[in-house]
Design an enzyme around this catalytic site. Structure first.
Site, PDB file in Angstrom:
ATOM      1  N   LYS A 274       2.386  -3.264   7.230  1.00  0.00           N
ATOM      2  CA  LYS A 274       2.688  -3.337   5.772  1.00  0.00           C
ATOM      3  C   LYS A 274       4.053  -3.037   5.515  1.00  0.00           C
ATOM      4  O   LYS A 274       4.779  -3.642   4.696  1.00  0.00           O
ATOM      5  CB  LYS A 274       1.760  -2.702   4.998  1.00  0.00           C
ATOM      6  CG  LYS A 274       0.149  -3.113   5.194  1.00  0.00           C
ATOM      7  CD  LYS A 274       0.108  -4.506   4.493  1.00  0.00           C
ATOM      8  CE  LYS A 274       0.224  -4.488   2.950  1.00  0.00           C
ATOM      9  NZ  LYS A 274      -0.182  -6.114   2.341  1.00  0.00           N
TER      10      LYS A 274
ATOM     11  N   THR B 259       0.739  -1.178  -0.040  1.00  0.00           N
ATOM     12  CA  THR B 259      -0.048  -0.042   0.148  1.00  0.00           C
ATOM     13  C   THR B 259       0.877   1.300   0.011  1.00  0.00           C
ATOM     14  O   THR B 259       2.117   1.203   0.440  1.00  0.00           O
ATOM     15  CB  THR B 259      -1.022  -0.166   1.220  1.00  0.00           C
ATOM     16  OG1 THR B 259      -1.306   1.318   1.540  1.00  0.00           O
ATOM     17  CG2 THR B 259       0.037  -0.285   2.385  1.00  0.00           C
ATOM     18  N   ASP B 260       0.191   2.199  -0.358  1.00  0.00           N
ATOM     19  CA  ASP B 260       1.121   3.448  -0.291  1.00  0.00           C
ATOM     20  C   ASP B 260       1.098   4.181   1.125  1.00  0.00           C
ATOM     21  O   ASP B 260       1.689   4.986   1.357  1.00  0.00           O
ATOM     22  CB  ASP B 260       0.237   4.826  -1.300  1.00  0.00           C
ATOM     23  CG  ASP B 260      -1.111   5.048  -0.782  1.00  0.00           C
ATOM     24  OD1 ASP B 260      -1.807   4.296   0.093  1.00  0.00           O
ATOM     25  OD2 ASP B 260      -1.714   5.926  -1.390  1.00  0.00           O
ATOM     26  N   GLU B 261       0.274   3.422   2.055  1.00  0.00           N
ATOM     27  CA  GLU B 261       0.401   3.948   3.456  1.00  0.00           C
ATOM     28  C   GLU B 261       1.739   3.896   3.816  1.00  0.00           C
ATOM     29  O   GLU B 261       1.760   4.593   4.908  1.00  0.00           O
ATOM     30  CB  GLU B 261      -0.922   3.439   4.152  1.00  0.00           C
ATOM     31  CG  GLU B 261      -2.354   3.809   3.523  1.00  0.00           C
ATOM     32  CD  GLU B 261      -3.467   3.182   4.153  1.00  0.00           C
ATOM     33  OE1 GLU B 261      -3.314   3.278   5.516  1.00  0.00           O
ATOM     34  OE2 GLU B 261      -4.557   2.911   3.491  1.00  0.00           O
TER      35      GLU B 261
HETATM   36  P1  NAD Z   1      -9.395  -7.325   2.287  1.00  0.00           P
HETATM   37  O1  NAD Z   1      -9.279  -7.264   3.540  1.00  0.00           O
HETATM   38  O2  NAD Z   1     -10.835  -7.327   1.530  1.00  0.00           O
HETATM   39  O3  NAD Z   1      -9.117  -9.024   1.878  1.00  0.00           O
HETATM   40  C1  NAD Z   1      -7.865  -9.601   2.708  1.00  0.00           C
HETATM   41  C2  NAD Z   1      -8.151 -11.069   2.339  1.00  0.00           C
HETATM   42  O4  NAD Z   1      -7.008 -11.716   2.950  1.00  0.00           O
HETATM   43  C3  NAD Z   1      -9.425 -11.777   2.859  1.00  0.00           C
HETATM   44  O5  NAD Z   1     -10.051 -12.649   1.774  1.00  0.00           O
HETATM   45  C4  NAD Z   1      -9.054 -12.696   4.061  1.00  0.00           C
HETATM   46  O6  NAD Z   1      -9.766 -13.661   4.228  1.00  0.00           O
HETATM   47  C5  NAD Z   1      -7.514 -13.036   3.698  1.00  0.00           C
HETATM   48  N1  NAD Z   1      -6.724 -13.144   4.920  1.00  0.00           N
HETATM   49  C6  NAD Z   1      -6.534 -12.412   6.052  1.00  0.00           C
HETATM   50  N2  NAD Z   1      -6.009 -12.794   6.897  1.00  0.00           N
HETATM   51  C7  NAD Z   1      -5.452 -14.125   6.256  1.00  0.00           C
HETATM   52  C8  NAD Z   1      -4.532 -15.216   6.718  1.00  0.00           C
HETATM   53  N3  NAD Z   1      -4.143 -15.196   8.013  1.00  0.00           N
HETATM   54  N4  NAD Z   1      -4.336 -16.128   6.107  1.00  0.00           N
HETATM   55  C9  NAD Z   1      -5.032 -16.124   4.753  1.00  0.00           C
HETATM   56  N5  NAD Z   1      -5.756 -15.606   4.342  1.00  0.00           N
HETATM   57  C10 NAD Z   1      -6.086 -14.269   5.104  1.00  0.00           C
HETATM   58  O7  NAD Z   1      -8.169  -6.608   1.599  1.00  0.00           O
HETATM   59  P2  NAD Z   1      -7.978  -5.896   0.231  1.00  0.00           P
HETATM   60  O8  NAD Z   1      -8.441  -4.514   0.344  1.00  0.00           O
HETATM   61  O9  NAD Z   1      -8.349  -6.829  -0.701  1.00  0.00           O
HETATM   62  O10 NAD Z   1      -6.365  -5.794   0.376  1.00  0.00           O
HETATM   63  C11 NAD Z   1      -5.614  -6.696  -0.316  1.00  0.00           C
HETATM   64  C12 NAD Z   1      -4.172  -6.352  -0.279  1.00  0.00           C
HETATM   65  O11 NAD Z   1      -3.870  -5.329  -0.799  1.00  0.00           O
HETATM   66  C13 NAD Z   1      -3.744  -6.246   1.415  1.00  0.00           C
HETATM   67  O12 NAD Z   1      -2.328  -6.678   1.196  1.00  0.00           O
HETATM   68  C14 NAD Z   1      -3.750  -4.705   1.235  1.00  0.00           C
HETATM   69  O13 NAD Z   1      -2.437  -4.346   2.254  1.00  0.00           O
HETATM   70  C15 NAD Z   1      -3.199  -4.348  -0.118  1.00  0.00           C
HETATM   71  N6  NAD Z   1      -3.937  -2.936  -0.630  1.00  0.00           N
HETATM   72  C16 NAD Z   1      -5.232  -2.613  -0.359  1.00  0.00           C
HETATM   73  C17 NAD Z   1      -5.574  -1.416  -0.763  1.00  0.00           C
HETATM   74  C18 NAD Z   1      -7.033  -0.916  -0.701  1.00  0.00           C
HETATM   75  O14 NAD Z   1      -7.483   0.143  -0.837  1.00  0.00           O
HETATM   76  N7  NAD Z   1      -7.952  -1.919  -0.099  1.00  0.00           N
HETATM   77  C19 NAD Z   1      -4.714  -0.536  -1.416  1.00  0.00           C
HETATM   78  C20 NAD Z   1      -3.549  -0.895  -1.615  1.00  0.00           C
HETATM   79  C21 NAD Z   1      -3.049  -2.163  -0.921  1.00  0.00           C
HETATM   80  P1  TYD Z   2     -11.001   4.003   4.350  1.00  0.00           P
HETATM   81  O1  TYD Z   2     -11.681   3.476   3.513  1.00  0.00           O
HETATM   82  O2  TYD Z   2     -10.903   3.198   5.650  1.00  0.00           O
HETATM   83  O3  TYD Z   2      -9.413   3.795   3.894  1.00  0.00           O
HETATM   84  P2  TYD Z   2      -7.979   4.352   4.583  1.00  0.00           P
HETATM   85  O4  TYD Z   2      -7.972   4.588   5.962  1.00  0.00           O
HETATM   86  O5  TYD Z   2      -7.123   3.089   4.237  1.00  0.00           O
HETATM   87  O6  TYD Z   2      -7.629   5.321   3.492  1.00  0.00           O
HETATM   88  O7  TYD Z   2     -11.136   5.535   4.660  1.00  0.00           O
HETATM   89  C1  TYD Z   2     -10.880   6.454   3.616  1.00  0.00           C
HETATM   90  C2  TYD Z   2     -10.878   7.591   4.323  1.00  0.00           C
HETATM   91  O8  TYD Z   2     -12.158   7.956   4.893  1.00  0.00           O
HETATM   92  C3  TYD Z   2      -9.981   8.084   5.412  1.00  0.00           C
HETATM   93  O9  TYD Z   2      -9.453   9.307   5.553  1.00  0.00           O
HETATM   94  C4  TYD Z   2     -10.817   7.587   6.629  1.00  0.00           C
HETATM   95  C5  TYD Z   2     -12.280   8.287   6.240  1.00  0.00           C
HETATM   96  N1  TYD Z   2     -13.402   7.642   6.696  1.00  0.00           N
HETATM   97  C6  TYD Z   2     -14.300   8.376   7.321  1.00  0.00           C
HETATM   98  O10 TYD Z   2     -14.265   9.723   7.248  1.00  0.00           O
HETATM   99  N2  TYD Z   2     -15.626   8.013   7.620  1.00  0.00           N
HETATM  100  C7  TYD Z   2     -15.542   6.442   7.676  1.00  0.00           C
HETATM  101  O11 TYD Z   2     -16.630   5.949   8.043  1.00  0.00           O
HETATM  102  C8  TYD Z   2     -14.770   5.826   7.335  1.00  0.00           C
HETATM  103  C9  TYD Z   2     -14.660   4.263   7.115  1.00  0.00           C
HETATM  104  C10 TYD Z   2     -13.357   6.406   6.498  1.00  0.00           C
END
Ligand code: NAD
Ligand code: TYD
Length: 351
Positions: free
Chosen positions: A163, A134-136
């Site tokens: 991460k 992630t960019d975080e």
């Molecule tokens: P998500 O929470 O929707 O899904 C995570 C998946 O991992 C689920 O299917 C869960 O069952 C599985 N999982 C969790 N713990 C596990 C374990 N111990 N063993 C096996 N499987 C397990 O997450 P996402 O939003 O799809 O993110 C996927 C990846 O991308 C993550 O690594 C996250 O850090 C990265 N990412 C997410 C975002 C975003 O905006 N959502 C952005 C950048 C990077």
């Molecule tokens: P989120 O979707 O949780 O992603 P991330 O924290 O990884 O960026 O949140 C996106 C932005 O929205 C973040 O600045 C937090 C804010 N937010 C709210 O204002 N209200 C909410 O209920 C949630 C879940 C997030």
């Protein structure tokens, strides 16, 4: 058709993972795709129901914190490559309970790295471990500037710290044990299949149910949003053409303050539901800010576009329409997720 590669995708039942699985299963029938997922609250096999009968797709219920589960899947299949997405992914949950983020995101990642070393010791250079991050990890920006691949790590939440730690382990294994790795760091994703604890699906679900839309603090924090299928395509591109040992930032140059984003979403929802414009906006409620809330994330994806020729296909206008349309057409999915029905069902099915 013969199988040319067996690819283990971890976290394939989650939001981004399910789109990555679809991208690979549909576009590469010659690959065997093994989806390794623990099915936590965030993992949902309903995301992949239409793939269950396809010959190049297999689900394996397993936990990356279990070395036994990993050894079993690696002995059952000849895994050539790993694309690692499994993680705990929600910042608010990491603030409530950091330990599970350390166990899954750090220890779990190290477990897979160890298993790869063990299984690939005879021909390590022939394999690839691709880590999705992630960019975080770069921390929080002020009002200007963009995260580049060379930006120093400065994680500020328990999620981003876990991460960042996993990214460091991946690079350490590349340096120490010559494990061939790739890493990508992406901005906030949105689109179908996202669990409604994250901002966009939470607001869609709340608007549908006439519930308030919680905006943390003043709503002025900024995120850079990318449509999830564009991320899945970027992962495909990096997997196939990215250089070993390199990191690629993925993002769509699409920054929004949270309040503007939610107002835009309200307009789209009002149109989709045939409501008077302004109805959904009336649900906006300012609530207490998130602890340590990062102000701004924004990605510079020039390296990925210049070197590997990737560009997002969706604009925010098209992506948000598709997203809203999907959630409104998939009532059952949303209701099951919210009621926890699918967790109960799959716990019984795979117990
Ligand atoms: P998500 O929470 O929707 O899904 C995570 C998946 O991992 C689920 O299917 C869960 O069952 C599985 N999982 C969790 N713990 C596990 C374990 N111990 N063993 C096996 N499987 C397990 O997450 P996402 O939003 O799809 O993110 C996927 C990846 O991308 C993550 O690594 C996250 O850090 C990265 N990412 C997410 C975002 C975003 O905006 N959502 C952005 C950048 C990077
Ligand atoms: P989120 O979707 O949780 O992603 P991330 O924290 O990884 O960026 O949140 C996106 C932005 O929205 C973040 O600045 C937090 C804010 N937010 C709210 O204002 N209200 C909410 O209920 C949630 C879940 C997030």
């Amino acid at each position: 058709m013969g199988v040319s590669k067996q690819i283990l995708i971890t976290g394939g039942a989650g939001f981004i993972g399910s789109h990555v699985i679809r991208q690979f299963v549909f576009n590469y029938p010659e690959y065997q795709i093994i989806n390794f997922d623990k099915l936590t609250y965030a993992g949902n096999l309903e995301n992949l129901l239409d793939l269950e009968s396809l010959p190049n797709y297999t689900f394996f219920k397993g936990d990356i914190t279990s070395t036994k589960d990993l050894a079993t899947v690696f002995s059952k299949y000849n895994i050539d490559n790993v694309i690692h997405l499994a993680a705990e992914s929600h910042v608010d949950r990491s603030i409530e309970n950091p330990n599970v983020f350390v166990e899954t995101n750090v220890t779990g990642t190290v477990n897979i790295l160890n298993q790869c070393l063990k299984s690939w010791s005879n021909d390590i250079a022939e394999h690839v471990f691709y880590h999705i991050s992630t960019d975080e990890v770069y921390g929080s920006l002020g009002n200007t500037g963009l995260f580049k691949e060379t930006t120093n790590y400065d994680p500020k939440s328990p999620y981003s710290a876990s991460k960042a730690s996993s990214d460091h382990f991946v690079r350490a294994y590349a340096n120490t044990y010559k494990l061939p790795v790739k890493i990508s760091n992406c901005s906030n994703n949105y689109g179908p299949n996202q669990f409604p604890e994250k901002l966009i699906p939470l607001c869609i679900n709340n608007i549908k149910n006439n519930k308030s839309l919680p905006i943390y603090g003043a709503g002025l924090n900024i995120r850079d949003w990318l449509y999830v299928e564009d991320h899945a395509k970027a992962i495909d591109t990096i997997f196939h053409t990215g250089k070993i040992g390199e990191t690629y930032n993925v993002g769509g140059l699409n920054e929004w303050t949270n309040i503007d984003l939610v107002k835009k979403l309200c307009q789209v929802m009002d149109n989709a539901l045939g409501q008077q414009n302004g109805t959904s906006e009336g649900l906006i409620t300012y609530v207490e800010d998130r602890k340590g809330h990062d102000l701004r994330y924004a990605i510079d994806a020039t390296k990925l576009s210049n070197e590997l020729n990737w560009k997002p296909a969706e604009t925010f206008e098209t992506g948000i329409l598709k997203t809203v349309d999907w959630y409104l057409r998939n009532d059952a999915w949303l209701n099951n997720v919210v009621s926890g029905e699918y967790v109960k069902y799959y716990a019984e099915k795979y117990s």
